[in-house]
Every structure is written in C-alpha cells, then in structure tokens.
Write an enzyme that holds these catalytic residues in place. Structure first.
Site, PDB file in Angstrom:
ATOM      1  N   ASN A  30       0.844  -1.198   0.000  1.00 16.65           N
ATOM      2  CA  ASN A  30       0.000   0.000   0.000  1.00 16.65           C
ATOM      3  C   ASN A  30       0.877   1.245   0.000  1.00 16.65           C
ATOM      4  OD1 ASN A  30       0.401  -0.153   3.085  1.00 16.65           O
ATOM      5  ND2 ASN A  30      -0.892  -1.930   2.632  1.00 16.65           N
ATOM      6  N   SER A  72      -6.524   1.446   3.452  1.00 19.11           N
ATOM      7  CA  SER A  72      -5.719   0.246   3.689  1.00 19.11           C
ATOM      8  C   SER A  72      -5.701  -0.085   5.179  1.00 19.11           C
ATOM      9  CB  SER A  72      -4.283   0.521   3.225  1.00 19.11           C
ATOM     10  OG  SER A  72      -3.396  -0.356   3.882  1.00 19.11           O
ATOM     11  N   SER A  73      -5.712  -1.376   5.490  1.00 13.42           N
ATOM     12  CA  SER A  73      -5.716  -1.782   6.906  1.00 13.42           C
ATOM     13  C   SER A  73      -4.445  -1.316   7.627  1.00 13.42           C
ATOM     14  CB  SER A  73      -5.845  -3.297   7.019  1.00 13.42           C
ATOM     15  OG  SER A  73      -4.775  -3.921   6.346  1.00 13.42           O
ATOM     16  N   GLU A  74      -3.423  -0.935   6.867  1.00 13.70           N
ATOM     17  CA  GLU A  74      -2.172  -0.472   7.490  1.00 13.70           C
ATOM     18  C   GLU A  74      -2.120   1.046   7.650  1.00 13.70           C
ATOM     19  OE1 GLU A  74      -0.506  -2.291   9.088  1.00 13.70           O
ATOM     20  OE2 GLU A  74      -0.008  -4.195   8.115  1.00 13.70           O
TER      21      GLU A  74
END
Ligand SMILES: [Zn+2]
Length: 215
Positions: A30, A72-74
């Site tokens: 990402n 994004s999960s990050e």
C-alpha cells in the site's frame, strides 16, 4: 502545494509503479502521501485493476475518514510515520520477496555493501513482529524510520519513507535488490562487513556527491 486531485492521481501512478516493479506480490502493498494534517492512502482491497483517483481515501490527523471506501488496513502505520517523521511526504509498504525472506528470520540487513548507506545508516533494522493494522506495528515502524529511510518488519515485509513518491518507491525497490544480494551473499558463507572507518569515509563522500538527497 499540489491540489488534492493531482495528489490522488500521483498516488494511483505510484501504486501502479510499485506493482510494475514487481514489489506488490498480489496486491499486498500500500502507498500513501502526506495531505493536510493527515494523508491520502490506497484503499483496502486495492489492486492494479481497481485503483483509481476517486477510490483513494483521505484519513485526517486523528485517524478519521468518511465515505464507504475504507483505507488500507495499514493506515495506522502510515499515519504514525507522518506524525513522527517530518521529512516524510510519501510512504510505501510492500511484502517484496527478499525483504520478507530476511524479515521472517527477524534479521536486520547489515552493512555488507556500501549501498546500504543510501538509506542513511550503516544497517537496516528489523522491527519485531506485531499484528498487522495495529498501533504497536505503527509505533515500531515510525520509531525505526528515525535513523534511516527504510526498515524491515518482522514476519511481515518492509516500509519506506521519502520526500516524495519517487524517492520512497526507489528506496523500496533498492531495499529489495540489496536484500536479494545479501541472501545470495550468505549462500557463500558470512560476507565481509564494512568497517567503522569505511562507513565514515562513505558518509563523508556521500555528502559531497549529494547522496543525502536520497534520504
Ligand atoms: Zn503488510
């Protein structure tokens, strides 16, 4: 300062460049860039086919976002880096092959080749494992990027910061190449490492030829 629309397109182009350079490994990476008091970031579920400027997500400095498309999960890891590292304007995270190979042994990348110094230090650390998407992982990565532009993430991958997308992407690709060289070198046994004097000389020379502009 660039307009939001322009930055959204820059982010899409950056995502596609990381993919083209073979660093995305099934859309596991990402990318983000600093914007207002927060950042623009690639959406959750992004891949090279579906990413577009209108799917890029704005996350503010408190971690808030609106709309149906999730970041994004990050996103915590990216936002933590912008908060801690003032010079960071772009961040690239990947699970590229040789970075993962080292990270899964929780090995730092040592100073076995002078190009390691282009990240700003004599080695690249590996941050201890923390569950993806957590603030613990974000804090670990943000702290590690104080002394160099990249770090490995234990049992996970890598992350790079840069003054712009070009620098961050080049760092991500360079780290993958140098990790590959290190793994190859290790197949012949323990490589030689640069000495402290050699590093002093390297950083002295790097300053003169403006290598520091990479960092
Ligand atoms: Zn990841």
């Amino acid at each position: 300062m660039k307009e939001e629309n322009e930055l959204r397109q820059d982010l899409v182009d950056a995502y596609l460049t990381v993919d083209k350079r073979g660093l995305m490994n099934q859309a596991s990476g990402n990318v983000s860039c600093r914007f207002r008091d927060g950042m623009l970031i690639s959406p959750s579920g992004a891949d090279a086919e579906n990413i577009s400027a209108d799917r890029v997500v704005y996350v503010d400095g408190d971690g808030n976002y609106s709309g149906d498309i999730k970041p994004s999960s990050e996103w915590r890891m990216h936002l933590s880096i912008y908060k801690k590292q003032e010079s960071a304007n772009a961040v690239v995270h990947t699970h590229s092959d040789y970075c993962v190979a080292l990270a899964c042994h929780n090995l730092p990348l040592p100073g076995f080749h002078y190009m390691v110094g282009l990240f700003g230090n004599t080695h690249v650390p590996c941050v201890p494992y923390a569950t993806f998407g957590t603030q613990e992982l974000g804090d670990g990565a943000a702290n590690a990027l104080t002394h160099q532009a990249v770090c490995l993430l234990g049992n996970h991958g890598m992350i790079a910061r840069g003054a712009n997308f070009k620098v961050a992407i080049d760092h991500a690709e360079r780290l993958e190449i140098i990790c590959k060289h290190y793994v190859l070198s290790r197949t012949l046994g323990e490589p030689d490492y640069l000495t402290d004097e050699q590093w002093d000389e390297f950083f002295g020379r790097a300053k003169k030829v403006a290598y520091s502009s990479f960092i």
